[in-house]
Design an enzyme around this catalytic site. Sequence first.
Site, PDB file in Angstrom:
ATOM      1  N   GLY A  14      13.740  -5.057   5.212  1.00 21.79           N
ATOM      2  CA  GLY A  14      13.961  -4.075   4.158  1.00 21.79           C
ATOM      3  C   GLY A  14      14.751  -2.884   4.659  1.00 21.79           C
ATOM      4  O   GLY A  14      14.546  -2.420   5.777  1.00 21.79           O
ATOM      5  N   ALA A  25      24.159   7.147  15.781  1.00 21.13           N
ATOM      6  CA  ALA A  25      23.784   7.624  17.110  1.00 21.13           C
ATOM      7  C   ALA A  25      24.014   6.556  18.174  1.00 21.13           C
ATOM      8  O   ALA A  25      24.460   6.863  19.291  1.00 21.13           O
ATOM      9  CB  ALA A  25      22.324   8.067  17.111  1.00 21.13           C
ATOM     10  N   ARG A  75      17.212 -11.311   4.612  1.00 21.13           N
ATOM     11  CA  ARG A  75      16.200 -12.154   5.233  1.00 21.13           C
ATOM     12  C   ARG A  75      16.901 -13.388   5.799  1.00 21.13           C
ATOM     13  O   ARG A  75      17.927 -13.829   5.283  1.00 21.13           O
ATOM     14  CB  ARG A  75      15.144 -12.584   4.209  1.00 21.13           C
ATOM     15  CG  ARG A  75      14.553 -11.437   3.394  1.00 21.13           C
ATOM     16  CD  ARG A  75      13.649 -10.553   4.213  1.00 21.13           C
ATOM     17  NE  ARG A  75      13.075  -9.475   3.400  1.00 21.13           N
ATOM     18  CZ  ARG A  75      12.307  -8.516   3.873  1.00 21.13           C
ATOM     19  NH1 ARG A  75      12.018  -8.489   5.163  1.00 21.13           N
ATOM     20  NH2 ARG A  75      11.824  -7.571   3.084  1.00 21.13           N
ATOM     21  N   ASP A 106       8.334  -5.233  11.881  1.00 20.20           N
ATOM     22  CA  ASP A 106       7.693  -6.243  12.718  1.00 20.20           C
ATOM     23  C   ASP A 106       8.440  -7.579  12.699  1.00 20.20           C
ATOM     24  O   ASP A 106       8.620  -8.210  13.739  1.00 20.20           O
ATOM     25  CB  ASP A 106       6.247  -6.471  12.254  1.00 20.20           C
ATOM     26  CG  ASP A 106       5.256  -5.595  13.017  1.00 20.20           C
ATOM     27  OD1 ASP A 106       5.631  -5.095  14.093  1.00 20.20           O
ATOM     28  OD2 ASP A 106       4.132  -5.409  12.532  1.00 20.20           O
ATOM     29  N   THR A 128      11.248   1.219   8.865  1.00 19.41           N
ATOM     30  CA  THR A 128      10.583   0.663   7.689  1.00 19.41           C
ATOM     31  C   THR A 128       9.842   1.776   6.975  1.00 19.41           C
ATOM     32  O   THR A 128       9.175   2.598   7.614  1.00 19.41           O
ATOM     33  CB  THR A 128       9.586  -0.464   8.057  1.00 19.41           C
ATOM     34  OG1 THR A 128       8.735  -0.744   6.933  1.00 19.41           O
ATOM     35  CG2 THR A 128       8.719  -0.084   9.239  1.00 19.41           C
ATOM     36  N   ASP A 130       7.260   1.537   5.335  1.00 16.72           N
ATOM     37  CA  ASP A 130       5.812   1.276   5.296  1.00 16.72           C
ATOM     38  C   ASP A 130       5.041   1.936   6.432  1.00 16.72           C
ATOM     39  O   ASP A 130       3.821   2.017   6.382  1.00 16.72           O
ATOM     40  CB  ASP A 130       5.534  -0.229   5.329  1.00 16.72           C
ATOM     41  CG  ASP A 130       5.966  -0.928   4.054  1.00 16.72           C
ATOM     42  OD1 ASP A 130       6.033  -0.253   3.003  1.00 16.72           O
ATOM     43  OD2 ASP A 130       6.240  -2.140   4.101  1.00 16.72           O
ATOM     44  N   ASP A 132       4.265   0.821   9.283  1.00 14.94           N
ATOM     45  CA  ASP A 132       3.228  -0.134   9.684  1.00 14.94           C
ATOM     46  C   ASP A 132       3.482  -0.781  11.046  1.00 14.94           C
ATOM     47  O   ASP A 132       2.949  -1.846  11.344  1.00 14.94           O
ATOM     48  CB  ASP A 132       3.070  -1.223   8.620  1.00 14.94           C
ATOM     49  CG  ASP A 132       4.356  -2.017   8.385  1.00 14.94           C
ATOM     50  OD1 ASP A 132       5.421  -1.604   8.897  1.00 14.94           O
ATOM     51  OD2 ASP A 132       4.291  -3.050   7.681  1.00 14.94           O
ATOM     52  N   MET A 172       4.885   1.395  -2.960  1.00 12.67           N
ATOM     53  CA  MET A 172       5.111   0.234  -2.105  1.00 12.67           C
ATOM     54  C   MET A 172       4.144   0.233  -0.921  1.00 12.67           C
ATOM     55  O   MET A 172       3.452   1.209  -0.673  1.00 12.67           O
ATOM     56  CB  MET A 172       6.560   0.205  -1.637  1.00 12.67           C
ATOM     57  CG  MET A 172       7.555   0.031  -2.782  1.00 12.67           C
ATOM     58  SD  MET A 172       9.284  -0.125  -2.272  1.00 12.67           S
ATOM     59  CE  MET A 172       9.352  -1.892  -1.978  1.00 12.67           C
ATOM     60  N   ARG A 174       3.240  -3.478   0.785  1.00 14.22           N
ATOM     61  CA  ARG A 174       2.666  -4.806   0.566  1.00 14.22           C
ATOM     62  C   ARG A 174       1.562  -5.135   1.552  1.00 14.22           C
ATOM     63  O   ARG A 174       0.536  -5.712   1.203  1.00 14.22           O
ATOM     64  CB  ARG A 174       3.783  -5.858   0.656  1.00 14.22           C
ATOM     65  CG  ARG A 174       3.329  -7.287   0.386  1.00 14.22           C
ATOM     66  CD  ARG A 174       4.499  -8.236   0.515  1.00 14.22           C
ATOM     67  NE  ARG A 174       5.092  -8.163   1.854  1.00 14.22           N
ATOM     68  CZ  ARG A 174       6.242  -8.726   2.187  1.00 14.22           C
ATOM     69  NH1 ARG A 174       6.950  -9.365   1.285  1.00 14.22           N
ATOM     70  NH2 ARG A 174       6.695  -8.625   3.441  1.00 14.22           N
ATOM     71  N   GLY A 188      -2.178  15.265  -4.407  1.00 14.24           N
ATOM     72  CA  GLY A 188      -3.515  15.605  -4.892  1.00 14.24           C
ATOM     73  C   GLY A 188      -4.093  14.583  -5.845  1.00 14.24           C
ATOM     74  O   GLY A 188      -4.789  14.929  -6.809  1.00 14.24           O
ATOM     75  N   ALA A 189      -3.813  13.296  -5.573  1.00  9.83           N
ATOM     76  CA  ALA A 189      -4.309  12.233  -6.451  1.00  9.83           C
ATOM     77  C   ALA A 189      -5.838  12.213  -6.469  1.00  9.83           C
ATOM     78  O   ALA A 189      -6.477  12.276  -5.426  1.00  9.83           O
ATOM     79  CB  ALA A 189      -3.786  10.877  -5.988  1.00  9.83           C
ATOM     80  N   LYS A 218      -8.876  17.702 -16.752  1.00  5.78           N
ATOM     81  CA  LYS A 218      -8.596  16.879 -17.930  1.00  5.78           C
ATOM     82  C   LYS A 218      -7.435  15.918 -17.739  1.00  5.78           C
ATOM     83  O   LYS A 218      -7.123  15.137 -18.637  1.00  5.78           O
ATOM     84  CB  LYS A 218      -8.322  17.786 -19.135  1.00  5.78           C
ATOM     85  CG  LYS A 218      -9.532  18.624 -19.545  1.00  5.78           C
ATOM     86  CD  LYS A 218      -9.224  19.464 -20.768  1.00  5.78           C
ATOM     87  CE  LYS A 218     -10.446  20.281 -21.183  1.00  5.78           C
ATOM     88  NZ  LYS A 218     -10.172  21.126 -22.374  1.00  5.78           N
ATOM     89  N   ARG A 248      -1.604   5.648 -18.597  1.00  8.82           N
ATOM     90  CA  ARG A 248      -0.320   4.949 -18.503  1.00  8.82           C
ATOM     91  C   ARG A 248      -0.016   4.624 -17.038  1.00  8.82           C
ATOM     92  O   ARG A 248      -0.381   5.390 -16.141  1.00  8.82           O
ATOM     93  CB  ARG A 248       0.809   5.792 -19.086  1.00  8.82           C
ATOM     94  CG  ARG A 248       0.663   6.079 -20.579  1.00  8.82           C
ATOM     95  CD  ARG A 248       0.876   4.811 -21.404  1.00  8.82           C
ATOM     96  NE  ARG A 248       0.768   5.089 -22.842  1.00  8.82           N
ATOM     97  CZ  ARG A 248      -0.332   4.955 -23.556  1.00  8.82           C
ATOM     98  NH1 ARG A 248      -1.455   4.558 -22.956  1.00  8.82           N
ATOM     99  NH2 ARG A 248      -0.341   5.212 -24.848  1.00  8.82           N
TER     100      ARG A 248
END
Length: 324
Positions: A14, A25, A75, A106, A128, A130, A132, A172, A174, A188-189, A218, A248
């Site tokens: 990705g 660089a 890919r 990875d 990436t 992610d 990760d 995102m 996965r 602040g979710a 509210k 929603r």
Amino acid sequence: MNKVKTIGILTSGGDAPGMNAALRAIVRSAVVKGIRVVGIKRGYNGLIKGDIIELDLRSVSDIIHKGGTYLYTARCLEFKDEAGVDLAVETCKKFGIDGIIVIGGDGSFRGAADLSAKGIPCVGIPGTIDNDIAASDYTIGFNTALETICECVDKIRDTSQSHDRCSIVEVMGRDAGWLALESGIAVGATIILVKEIPFDFQKDVIDRINRTIKTGKKHFIIVVSEGLELDVNEFAKHVERETNIVTRATVLGYIQRGGSPSVMDRVMATKMGAYAVNLLEKGKGNRVVVMQKNKLVDIDIFDALAMKKEFDFDAYNMANSVNI
């Protein structure tokens, strides 16, 4: 390892904001050292097919601020087989490529490890959104993706607040919930849902919303990681039925991958790119450039692939305490 005369660069997997800054660089650090640089287009596909271009100082002008990847990415299922790796090795010999710098995640590093095992020294740079890569505290693109998510959620919040609504936002990630966790903290979710932590719909969603309503709130933001594989529109309907709050869902999708990289991503990518060139110049291959404890270091690529990244449960619990 013999002196490196030609370095190949590829971006794989990705795309992530900051890849172009890293490419810039690498090219400029190598050229000033007298090292030839070639770009391998469309990842390992290009390496197998010989889709190679020459790069010089001016090839990478005015790309530091651009998202995506100048070299394109794709890919490559063929590269998962030994025959595909052998074809890539032959391409390296044909074009005189002595070492390769791979920018990706990875999956990209696994390809680099396969090449390394075949005698082509590789250095990986974690790119990436992610975040990760277990070996690194930070990956190129993560900060920009967070900024994008926050900007989008802040706009969604305006409508949510104006209409006393609940907004569910899928981000995102996965295979990892880092984007959901840190963006959820930043916006602040009221609720953050990630695959790393199982949740109970009644206790962790409905009861939490009802408790928060009693404090006078509210409108609500729920951040959901795509790794949960929820149908967020159906999830929103379920929340609405149980709370009587108009709910929603918004799926941010690939907007999170694009855009001009943040200052942090530009700086980190530039430092990592220059570091990778220094490794190959010194005869060091089969390495991954990583950020650990706010310092750039390099580790064995095989060791990096063997590591598992632990989710930050303390940060998740903190978010549940603060975002009420």
